[in-house]
Every structure is written in structure tokens, then in C-alpha cells.
Design a protein around this motif. Structure first.
Motif, PDB file in Angstrom:
ATOM      1  N   LEU A   1       0.835  -1.199   0.000  1.00 13.98           N
ATOM      2  CA  LEU A   1       0.000   0.000   0.000  1.00 13.98           C
ATOM      3  C   LEU A   1       0.874   1.256   0.000  1.00 13.98           C
ATOM      4  O   LEU A   1       0.608   2.199  -0.745  1.00 13.98           O
ATOM      5  CB  LEU A   1      -0.927  -0.007   1.215  1.00 13.98           C
ATOM      6  CG  LEU A   1      -2.010   1.054   1.261  1.00 13.98           C
ATOM      7  CD1 LEU A   1      -2.892   1.007   0.021  1.00 13.98           C
ATOM      8  CD2 LEU A   1      -2.853   0.898   2.506  1.00 13.98           C
ATOM      9  N   ALA A   2       1.948   1.231   0.792  1.00 18.07           N
ATOM     10  CA  ALA A   2       2.872   2.377   0.824  1.00 18.07           C
ATOM     11  C   ALA A   2       3.531   2.566  -0.540  1.00 18.07           C
ATOM     12  O   ALA A   2       3.686   3.694  -1.020  1.00 18.07           O
ATOM     13  CB  ALA A   2       3.931   2.169   1.906  1.00 18.07           C
ATOM     14  N   GLN A   3       3.910   1.457  -1.181  1.00 15.61           N
ATOM     15  CA  GLN A   3       4.527   1.514  -2.510  1.00 15.61           C
ATOM     16  C   GLN A   3       3.540   2.095  -3.519  1.00 15.61           C
ATOM     17  O   GLN A   3       3.901   2.928  -4.353  1.00 15.61           O
ATOM     18  CB  GLN A   3       4.959   0.110  -2.929  1.00 15.61           C
ATOM     19  CG  GLN A   3       5.661   0.049  -4.258  1.00 15.61           C
ATOM     20  CD  GLN A   3       6.012  -1.389  -4.648  1.00 15.61           C
ATOM     21  OE1 GLN A   3       5.731  -2.342  -3.941  1.00 15.61           O
ATOM     22  NE2 GLN A   3       6.630  -1.531  -5.803  1.00 15.61           N
TER      23      GLN A   3
ATOM     24  N   PRO B   1       3.352   7.638  -8.795  1.00 12.30           N
ATOM     25  CA  PRO B   1       2.589   8.758  -9.367  1.00 12.30           C
ATOM     26  C   PRO B   1       1.223   8.282  -9.882  1.00 12.30           C
ATOM     27  O   PRO B   1       1.117   7.228 -10.515  1.00 12.30           O
ATOM     28  CB  PRO B   1       3.470   9.253 -10.511  1.00 12.30           C
ATOM     29  CG  PRO B   1       4.844   8.807 -10.150  1.00 12.30           C
ATOM     30  CD  PRO B   1       4.677   7.510  -9.401  1.00 12.30           C
ATOM     31  N   PHE B   2       0.194   9.061  -9.614  1.00 10.93           N
ATOM     32  CA  PHE B   2      -1.176   8.698  -9.957  1.00 10.93           C
ATOM     33  C   PHE B   2      -1.333   8.406 -11.448  1.00 10.93           C
ATOM     34  O   PHE B   2      -1.985   7.435 -11.830  1.00 10.93           O
ATOM     35  CB  PHE B   2      -2.133   9.801  -9.507  1.00 10.93           C
ATOM     36  CG  PHE B   2      -3.577   9.423  -9.628  1.00 10.93           C
ATOM     37  CD1 PHE B   2      -4.117   8.418  -8.827  1.00 10.93           C
ATOM     38  CD2 PHE B   2      -4.403  10.055 -10.536  1.00 10.93           C
ATOM     39  CE1 PHE B   2      -5.443   8.054  -8.929  1.00 10.93           C
ATOM     40  CE2 PHE B   2      -5.741   9.702 -10.649  1.00 10.93           C
ATOM     41  CZ  PHE B   2      -6.261   8.705  -9.844  1.00 10.93           C
ATOM     42  N   GLU B   3      -0.723   9.232 -12.302  1.00 11.91           N
ATOM     43  CA  GLU B   3      -0.827   9.027 -13.751  1.00 11.91           C
ATOM     44  C   GLU B   3      -0.220   7.686 -14.166  1.00 11.91           C
ATOM     45  O   GLU B   3      -0.751   7.003 -15.046  1.00 11.91           O
ATOM     46  CB  GLU B   3      -0.153  10.168 -14.508  1.00 11.91           C
ATOM     47  CG  GLU B   3      -0.912  11.483 -14.431  1.00 11.91           C
ATOM     48  CD  GLU B   3      -2.304  11.405 -15.047  1.00 11.91           C
ATOM     49  OE1 GLU B   3      -2.471  10.742 -16.091  1.00 11.91           O
ATOM     50  OE2 GLU B   3      -3.230  12.005 -14.474  1.00 11.91           O
ATOM     51  N   GLU B   4       0.889   7.294 -13.527  1.00  8.46           N
ATOM     52  CA  GLU B   4       1.526   6.001 -13.826  1.00  8.46           C
ATOM     53  C   GLU B   4       0.601   4.853 -13.430  1.00  8.46           C
ATOM     54  O   GLU B   4       0.452   3.873 -14.149  1.00  8.46           O
ATOM     55  CB  GLU B   4       2.853   5.909 -13.072  1.00  8.46           C
ATOM     56  CG  GLU B   4       3.620   4.629 -13.345  1.00  8.46           C
ATOM     57  CD  GLU B   4       4.929   4.566 -12.561  1.00  8.46           C
ATOM     58  OE1 GLU B   4       5.314   3.439 -12.176  1.00  8.46           O
ATOM     59  OE2 GLU B   4       5.559   5.626 -12.333  1.00  8.46           O
ATOM     60  N   MET B   5      -0.046   4.990 -12.274  1.00  8.88           N
ATOM     61  CA  MET B   5      -0.971   3.970 -11.797  1.00  8.88           C
ATOM     62  C   MET B   5      -2.151   3.845 -12.758  1.00  8.88           C
ATOM     63  O   MET B   5      -2.554   2.738 -13.115  1.00  8.88           O
ATOM     64  CB  MET B   5      -1.469   4.356 -10.409  1.00  8.88           C
ATOM     65  CG  MET B   5      -2.194   3.247  -9.764  1.00  8.88           C
ATOM     66  SD  MET B   5      -0.986   2.067  -9.206  1.00  8.88           S
ATOM     67  CE  MET B   5      -1.115   2.427  -7.508  1.00  8.88           C
ATOM     68  N   LEU B   6      -2.705   4.988 -13.177  1.00  6.04           N
ATOM     69  CA  LEU B   6      -3.829   4.968 -14.122  1.00  6.04           C
ATOM     70  C   LEU B   6      -3.438   4.292 -15.430  1.00  6.04           C
ATOM     71  O   LEU B   6      -4.226   3.549 -16.019  1.00  6.04           O
ATOM     72  CB  LEU B   6      -4.325   6.388 -14.397  1.00  6.04           C
ATOM     73  CG  LEU B   6      -5.184   7.035 -13.334  1.00  6.04           C
ATOM     74  CD1 LEU B   6      -5.544   8.455 -13.744  1.00  6.04           C
ATOM     75  CD2 LEU B   6      -6.433   6.230 -13.071  1.00  6.04           C
ATOM     76  N   GLU B   7      -2.233   4.557 -15.897  1.00  7.67           N
ATOM     77  CA  GLU B   7      -1.735   3.956 -17.143  1.00  7.67           C
ATOM     78  C   GLU B   7      -1.680   2.436 -17.027  1.00  7.67           C
ATOM     79  O   GLU B   7      -2.180   1.715 -17.890  1.00  7.67           O
ATOM     80  CB  GLU B   7      -0.352   4.527 -17.463  1.00  7.67           C
ATOM     81  CG  GLU B   7       0.313   3.912 -18.667  1.00  7.67           C
ATOM     82  CD  GLU B   7      -0.244   4.417 -19.985  1.00  7.67           C
ATOM     83  OE1 GLU B   7      -0.032   3.733 -20.999  1.00  7.67           O
ATOM     84  OE2 GLU B   7      -0.887   5.480 -20.000  1.00  7.67           O
TER      85      GLU B   7
END
Length: 139
Positions: free
Chosen positions: A15-17, A22-28
Motif C-alpha cells: 500500500l505504501a509503494q 505517481p497517480f498518472e503512472e498507476m492509471l496507465e
């Protein structure tokens, strides 16, 4: 075809990782995975959940339900989101789960979602639920 729920669980470290990504990287990453499932025709539903501290717990261990704010138990016991997929077998569900863009330390629990036709069709409550599903366009 049977449906399966892929339940996303993360350790505190995972969860910490995730929070450090970055949010945009996660969305991608998640967007690409979702697009694969959509193209394959297996995605039924997918949702992430809000921070556990924003939740409420209704505990039925006593005579009267007790409502408390925040997460129930340790964060490692909580799940952060889910997918419902429609695939031919548990093995197919496992293969999709193996491809999830999950953080190191995360886990994915896979559970089959029984269908309404597996219940006694002459039961009054099943009949009412089937009628509701038909009225709401779910059948």
C-alpha cells in the motif's frame, strides 16, 4: 460462463509503494490491463475502493449492531478493489489474476460468483429477485 471475483489485497508495504507511485503512472498500468480485459470480452465490473479510514463498520457480534468509523481490523485484512470477470474456468481466472498490475506484496483472492439460476427456482425470494433483475434489465 462462470463469473469470478478477483479481490485485491495489499500489505502495508504494498500500500505504501502504491501511494508512492505517481497517480498518472498507476492509471496507465491499470488502464492498459482493463483495456485488455475489455478487448477479450471478460470484464463484467471493476471498482477500486476509497481509503479504509473513510469507511464505516457495522459490527454484528452483539445483540445490537455497533457502528464505528474507520477500518475494521488490520489494514492487511482489508481489500482495496475488485474485478468481476466472465471466463470459461477457474484456470482462466487465475491467468487473468496473474497479469494484474499489482504491487509487490499484494495478493489477489479469486472466488467464483454463483448465479441466481443455481438457487431453487421455486423459492419465493429467488422469484422476487428474478423479477427485480428483469425489471432492472439485469436478465
Amino acid at each position: 460462463m462462470p463469473r469470478f471475483m478477483l479481490i485485491m489485497r495489499a500489505t502495508d508495504e504494498a500500500l505504501a509503494q502504491m501511494m508512492a507511485t505517481p497517480f498518472e503512472e498507476m492509471l496507465e498500468k491499470v488502464g492498459r490491463f482493463n483495456e485488455e480485459m475489455i478487448k477479450a470480452g471478460v470484464l463484467v465490473a471493476a471498482e477500486g475502493l476509497d481509503d479504509p479510514s473513510q469507511g464505516v463498520v457495522v459490527d454484528f457480534s452483539g445483540e445490537t449492531p455497533v457502528v464505528t468509523d474507520g477500518p475494521y481490523g488490520e489494514t492487511k485484512e482489508l481489500f482495496g478493489g475488485f474485478y468481476v470477470i466472465d471466463v470459461a474456468s477457474k484456470a482462466d481466472a487465475v491467468e487473468w489474476a496473474r497479469r494484474l498490475p499489482a504491487m509487490t506484496g499484494s495478493k489477489c483472492e479469486i472466488r467464483r460468483v454463483p448465479t441466481i439460476d443455481e438457487f431453487p427456482q421455486d423459492n419465493e425470494w429467488v422469484i422476487k429477485e428474478l423479477a427485480w433483475r428483469e425489471r432492472t434489465g439485469q436478465v
